[in-house]
Every structure is written in C-alpha cells, then in structure tokens.
Design an enzyme around this catalytic site. Structure first.
Site, PDB file in Angstrom:
ATOM      1  N   ARG A 263      -8.502   3.688  12.186  1.00  0.00           N
ATOM      2  CA  ARG A 263      -7.638   2.690  12.808  1.00  0.00           C
ATOM      3  C   ARG A 263      -6.273   3.265  13.171  1.00  0.00           C
ATOM      4  O   ARG A 263      -5.498   2.642  13.904  1.00  0.00           O
ATOM      5  CB  ARG A 263      -7.477   1.483  11.876  1.00  0.00           C
ATOM      6  CG  ARG A 263      -6.582   1.748  10.676  1.00  0.00           C
ATOM      7  CD  ARG A 263      -6.752   0.737   9.566  1.00  0.00           C
ATOM      8  NE  ARG A 263      -6.179  -0.548   9.869  1.00  0.00           N
ATOM      9  CZ  ARG A 263      -4.960  -0.943   9.525  1.00  0.00           C
ATOM     10  NH1 ARG A 263      -4.134  -0.085   8.906  1.00  0.00           N
ATOM     11  NH2 ARG A 263      -4.531  -2.151   9.789  1.00  0.00           N
TER      12      ARG A 263
ATOM     13  N   ASN B  42       8.157   5.075  11.651  1.00  0.00           N
ATOM     14  CA  ASN B  42       6.962   5.086  10.802  1.00  0.00           C
ATOM     15  C   ASN B  42       5.766   5.703  11.545  1.00  0.00           C
ATOM     16  O   ASN B  42       5.040   6.548  11.015  1.00  0.00           O
ATOM     17  CB  ASN B  42       6.687   3.633  10.411  1.00  0.00           C
ATOM     18  CG  ASN B  42       5.524   3.422   9.478  1.00  0.00           C
ATOM     19  OD1 ASN B  42       5.542   2.492   8.682  1.00  0.00           O
ATOM     20  ND2 ASN B  42       4.475   4.212   9.543  1.00  0.00           N
TER      21      ASN B  42
ATOM     22  N   SER C  46      11.435   3.907   9.155  1.00  0.00           N
ATOM     23  CA  SER C  46      10.964   5.288   9.232  1.00  0.00           C
ATOM     24  C   SER C  46       9.867   5.481   8.188  1.00  0.00           C
ATOM     25  O   SER C  46       9.154   4.535   7.840  1.00  0.00           O
ATOM     26  CB  SER C  46      12.131   6.253   9.013  1.00  0.00           C
ATOM     27  OG  SER C  46      11.737   7.592   9.235  1.00  0.00           O
TER      28      SER C  46
ATOM     29  N   ARG D   1       5.358  -8.051   9.171  1.00  0.00           N
ATOM     30  CA  ARG D   1       4.986  -6.878   9.970  1.00  0.00           C
ATOM     31  C   ARG D   1       4.008  -7.304  11.071  1.00  0.00           C
ATOM     32  O   ARG D   1       3.079  -8.060  10.807  1.00  0.00           O
ATOM     33  CB  ARG D   1       4.336  -5.818   9.080  1.00  0.00           C
ATOM     34  CG  ARG D   1       5.249  -5.163   8.066  1.00  0.00           C
ATOM     35  CD  ARG D   1       4.455  -4.343   7.066  1.00  0.00           C
ATOM     36  NE  ARG D   1       3.600  -5.198   6.250  1.00  0.00           N
ATOM     37  CZ  ARG D   1       2.491  -4.794   5.626  1.00  0.00           C
ATOM     38  NH1 ARG D   1       2.074  -3.538   5.745  1.00  0.00           N
ATOM     39  NH2 ARG D   1       1.781  -5.632   4.897  1.00  0.00           N
TER      40      ARG D   1
ATOM     41  N   GLU E  45       1.604  -5.684  12.428  1.00  0.00           N
ATOM     42  CA  GLU E  45       0.242  -5.209  12.193  1.00  0.00           C
ATOM     43  C   GLU E  45      -0.414  -5.863  10.976  1.00  0.00           C
ATOM     44  O   GLU E  45      -1.625  -5.730  10.781  1.00  0.00           O
ATOM     45  CB  GLU E  45       0.238  -3.682  12.041  1.00  0.00           C
ATOM     46  CG  GLU E  45       0.822  -3.151  10.749  1.00  0.00           C
ATOM     47  CD  GLU E  45       2.345  -3.091  10.684  1.00  0.00           C
ATOM     48  OE1 GLU E  45       2.866  -2.468   9.742  1.00  0.00           O
ATOM     49  OE2 GLU E  45       3.022  -3.663  11.575  1.00  0.00           O
TER      50      GLU E  45
ATOM     51  N   ASP F 188       2.180   1.811   0.440  1.00  0.00           N
ATOM     52  CA  ASP F 188       1.980   0.389   0.684  1.00  0.00           C
ATOM     53  C   ASP F 188       0.545   0.019   0.344  1.00  0.00           C
ATOM     54  O   ASP F 188      -0.333   0.265   1.151  1.00  0.00           O
ATOM     55  CB  ASP F 188       2.350   0.006   2.115  1.00  0.00           C
ATOM     56  CG  ASP F 188       1.813   0.976   3.171  1.00  0.00           C
ATOM     57  OD1 ASP F 188       1.416   2.112   2.839  1.00  0.00           O
ATOM     58  OD2 ASP F 188       1.808   0.587   4.338  1.00  0.00           O
TER      59      ASP F 188
ATOM     60  N   GLU G 241      -9.521   8.974   3.752  1.00  0.00           N
ATOM     61  CA  GLU G 241      -8.078   8.806   3.565  1.00  0.00           C
ATOM     62  C   GLU G 241      -7.636   8.957   2.117  1.00  0.00           C
ATOM     63  O   GLU G 241      -6.547   9.447   1.837  1.00  0.00           O
ATOM     64  CB  GLU G 241      -7.726   7.412   4.080  1.00  0.00           C
ATOM     65  CG  GLU G 241      -6.297   6.988   3.929  1.00  0.00           C
ATOM     66  CD  GLU G 241      -6.121   5.536   4.296  1.00  0.00           C
ATOM     67  OE1 GLU G 241      -4.970   5.152   4.535  1.00  0.00           O
ATOM     68  OE2 GLU G 241      -7.111   4.766   4.326  1.00  0.00           O
TER      69      GLU G 241
ATOM     70  N   GLU H 127      -5.154  -3.090   2.164  1.00  0.00           N
ATOM     71  CA  GLU H 127      -5.228  -4.141   3.171  1.00  0.00           C
ATOM     72  C   GLU H 127      -6.349  -3.951   4.183  1.00  0.00           C
ATOM     73  O   GLU H 127      -6.609  -4.838   4.971  1.00  0.00           O
ATOM     74  CB  GLU H 127      -3.895  -4.199   3.947  1.00  0.00           C
ATOM     75  CG  GLU H 127      -2.708  -4.625   3.133  1.00  0.00           C
ATOM     76  CD  GLU H 127      -1.444  -4.720   3.970  1.00  0.00           C
ATOM     77  OE1 GLU H 127      -0.728  -5.714   3.835  1.00  0.00           O
ATOM     78  OE2 GLU H 127      -1.175  -3.797   4.766  1.00  0.00           O
TER      79      GLU H 127
END
Length: 509
Positions: free
Chosen positions: A139, A183, A193, A253, A255, A287, A470, A484
């Site tokens: 993604r 970011n 950032s 946010r 997204e 996050d 990841e 998330e």
C-alpha cells in the site's frame, strides 16, 4: 541558524509555499468525509491516493446535487470521477514459493520497487519527487522518509548508486520546496516529518561535487531549522532545549480518518488533542506503540507530544554533528555553532533521557517528571549516533542482551498491546540501529546475535512464502501482525537491512 551559513534562498526561509499541494481532505471536504467515514474502501489510504479525472470543484458541485447516496451509488460516483489505485491483497492471500535464493531475490527486488521521478497529476495527492527512487511496497506506493535510509543500506551493498543519488537529491528537493522532508511524498503528509535520517543518507553517497555538497548542506541546515521551530521544541527545567514529535495539524489523518475519529470518540478527551497525539506518533514512525500510551495499553490514552523521545534527540545530535563536519569540509563558518549545539544536546540527553536504575535510555514524560516506564528498542539510538559514553553504552548492551534479544531478533518492546510497534513484532530499522550501535562500541556478541537471528527470521519467512514483509514476529519467528492495516510485502527496509547484515556479518545465503 548558524551565522555565516545563510548563503541561499533556502536557508533564508524563502520556501515556495505555492508549491504545497492541498490534501484530499482540503480539496474534497464533505465528499472526502463521507467516503472515509462510510468506509467505502477497506483501506483508508485508497481514496486519498486516487487521482481526480476532472477539476475537483466540478466533482464537488456534482456531488452536492444529490442529498443522499447509498454506498453503492457513492462508490459508483467515486469510480466515475477518480482513478483509484489497486487495492492490495493481504500477504496471506498471496502464497508463492521462492524460485531463487534470498540474496539474488533481494537484488532483483530493487528494480521491482524502483520508480522514476514523480511529476504530480492535477488534483492528486502525490508530491513531486525529482530522482529515481525505491518505494517500500504494498500500500506504500510513494517514497517514505525514514524507510529510505534503511533501504539505501542494501542499495549500497548491491552497487545501486544511481538510486542512492536519486533518493538523496529527491529529498533535498523536497526540503527546498517545503522546508522539510515530509513523512512521505504525499500532500496529506506535509504537516509532519519522520525521524530525520537525511544526514545519514548523505553519508551513503559518493558525491564529491562541491556545488552539490553545498546544496545538500543547505538542505540539512534548513531541516534542522524546521525541527527547532514551534511545537517540536521543548525547554527542559534546566533551560536545555530538546525536541519532541509533533504535527502542525490537529485533525484526523487523511489516510486514517475514520480510525482517528473513532479513537477520539472513545477517549473522552478533546478530539483535537487526541488527533495531535496520533499525528505526532505517525511522525515518530512508531504508529502505534505502548511508548505513546499513558496507560501503557490503550490507544485512546495516547499522549505522544507530552514525551521527549530518545530516538529523535539522538538523531538530531547526529544531524548537528554531521552539519558541523560538512561546514568544515566546505570551509563555512558554521562548524563551531553546530558543534556547540551537539554538545549541549548530548549533555541534555544524558541528563534527562537516561534511566540509571534500569540501564537504559527512554522517553521523558513531562507530566510525570520522569522517564516513562517500559524498556524499548529506543534505548539503542544513542549508541547508533555515537552520543552515549562508553560506560553507558556497556550498560545498554547488557540490557539489550538480557531483555530485548528474542529468538527471531530484537524486540521492539516487551509489552503486547496489539499495536504493531509492540511485542511480539520486530522491525528491520530497529535491528540495524541496535546492531550497528552495539558494534560501534565494541559489543560484537549481542550485535551479531541480533543480526544472525534477524536474517534467519527473514530467510525462514521467505522460504515459506516467497516474500519479504514489513515486520516479523520475533518471538515465534514468523511474519508479524497488528496495526491499522494488513501485513505488507515488498519490502524496502526489510530488503535493505537484511542485505546489509548479510554483508557486514557474513551470514545467510
């Protein structure tokens, strides 16, 4: 800003704000809110990455014609007016068998994940990126800030200097346009950032052209100025200046709009406060994590901006030292100023962010007046940036060896909250930060254990699925979970760190 260093429009703060794109929330207002809150797409990032097929004002005018649409009607409206990115299937739904050993697979992935320079499309959220570059994968269709340093470690081992220079130059251009590296290269990331690794990326470059090096130094000084303004600066009780993660906005946010609204509703706190904390945690890259949770467990208690983090301040120390060194090389009169800043920061970190009883660095809780409980991999950052004294580095090494090294690599934290930056997950960047920092202070044993176990974990996952992902569960040595969104494959920083560890420690196939 250091005297004598303001030699360009960039350093004088004359950033072209006209170049800053509007985010999807700003462009599409009520349409955006309805699409995100009704969860028209499984991933909140799908709509914010879409490109409108015509003028956003015309799309909004047509949207307002109908008072109410069913989900099917709204989806049809969106599909008629936007080019949508392909939604990514979860890793578990894409089984495959490896057709080659891990090392040649990583080498081949660089071209799979490489992208040409980006020229934004009108109304889209993509930001211009001037150089050829590597994206994380899944993604994450655009380049990300701190991911890229760890990706570049592998690119260096495989001789991909073309991509390293393209990425450094692209980030420098982002600073020139926007005053900082966002970011990621999307308009909805511009208000924040990520951990500032640009100086470390530059150290991976072979560039020797004085003009290019001067431009890069200008960008580092401008980035430092960004971090030393506004809400990102914290004055400690003794007057020392340290920094915290922050976001210039206090709204959900783009997204993760629905998720943030739901978190704020569950918190019983002012929504804007919660949104700021969520956004600041996104700037940290962690996050989310128990690091940022007041009760250590529940996302609704998030309080990121109340903390002074050890990782950010270690990196800013590294940046200040790097700026001073580059000022000397280019014979600019700014070296002494940045050396003083670095020395002051080192003293402040050692005073405020060191827990002597536990032999670790951590995040200072300004409300509680102490370091937040909970050992995490952040303790390795002062070793990575060479801030720690040898004596404290030895204590950190013992703490890491005894408490953070798991069967599959370095633990992120020792608490399982269901958040992805907690146990049982391990992450490639933290493996490198710890192993490199430990090795720099002569603690070869734990450094090698982290590297060997991480590479073995990645190899095991690759043999079973044909993929590099990841994050990994370092307790049971398998792909990770939580967070998330579904587990993503690709994956830039896993490829880079694994490749670099295989080369440095001579492990793996």
């Amino acid at each position: 800003m250091a005297p004598g260093c303001a030699t360009s429009p960039l350093q004088r703060g004359e950033v072209s704000r006209a170049a800053i794109a509007q985010s999807p929330a700003q462009l599409f207002g009520p349409l955006f809110v309805e699409v995100q809150m009704r969860r028209l797409f499984a991933d909140g990032k799908t709509f914010v990455d879409a490109v409108p097929r015509r003028d956003p004002r015309a799309i909004l005018a047509d949207y307002r014609v109908a008072a109410r649409r069913t989900d099917a009607e709204l989806r049809a409206f969106v599909q008629a007016n936007f080019d949508l990115p392909a939604e990514q299937a979860p890793v578990a739904d894409q089984p495959s068998r490896p057709s080659r050993p891990l090392l040649p697979h990583i080498r081949a992935l660089w071209d799979d994940l490489a992208r040409p320079p980006v020229e934004p499309e009108p109304g889209g959220s993509a930001l211009a990126f001037d150089g050829a570059h590597v994206v994380p994968g899944g993604r994450f269709r655009e380049i990300y800030y701190w991911d890229s340093y760890f990706t570049m470690l592998g690119l260096r081992e495989d001789g991909r200097r073309d991509l390293i220079e393209g990425m450094v130059d692209g980030f420098v251009a982002l600073v020139e346009r926007h005053g900082h590296v966002p970011n990621g290269a999307r308009s909805y990331y511009l208000s924040r950032s990520q951990p500032p690794f640009l100086y470390a990326m530059m150290d991976l470059s072979d560039m020797r052209d004085p003009a290019v090096l001067g431009r890069r130094l200008d960008a580092l000084i401008a980035e430092h100025d960004y971090w030393m303004r506004g809400g990102r600066v914290v004055t400690m009780a003794d007057g020392a200046l340290l920094n915290r993660y922050w976001d210039d906005l206090d709204t959900p946010r783009d997204e993760s709009f629905r998720e943030d609204v739901e978190t704020a509703r569950a918190s019983g706190r002012p929504a804007a406060t919660v949104y700021r904390h969520l956004r600041a945690a996104a700037e940290s890259g962690w996050d989310f994590s128990s690091r940022w949770l007041a009760d250590g467990r529940t996302l609704a208690t998030i309080d990121t901006t109340d903390l002074v983090p050890a990782d950010l301040n270690s990196l800013l120390y590294g940046m200040e030292r790097a700026i001073a060194a580059r000022c000397r090389v280019l014979v600019r009169p700014c070296a002494a100023s940045f050396e003083r800043r670095a020395d002051a920061r080192r003293q402040a970190v050692e005073r405020w962010l060191w827990d002597d009883a536990e032999g670790r660095y951590g995040d200072y809780d300004r409300d509680a007046g102490r370091i937040r409980p909970g050992l995490s991999a952040v303790t390795a950052y002062p070793l990575f940036t060479r801030l720690a004294s040898p004596q404290r580095a030895a204590r950190v090494a013992a703490t890491i060896d005894a408490k953070l090294i798991a069967p599959g690599g370095l633990r992120t934290t020792r608490i399982d909250t269901g958040q992805q930056w907690d146990a049982p997950n391990g992450w490639a960047p933290l493996q490198w930060i710890a192993a490199d920092g430990l090795l720099a202070y002569g603690h070869d044993g734990p450094a090698r254990r982290i590297a060997a176990r991480w590479v073995a974990t990645v190899q095991r996952g690759y043999q079973s699925s044909g993929k590099l992902v990841e994050k990994y569960d370092v307790e049971t040595v398998r792909p990770g979970g939580g967070g998330e969104y579904p587990l993503q494959d690709g994956f830039g920083w896993t490829n880079g760190v694994t490749r670099a560890m295989m080369a440095r420690w001579g492990i793996g196939d």
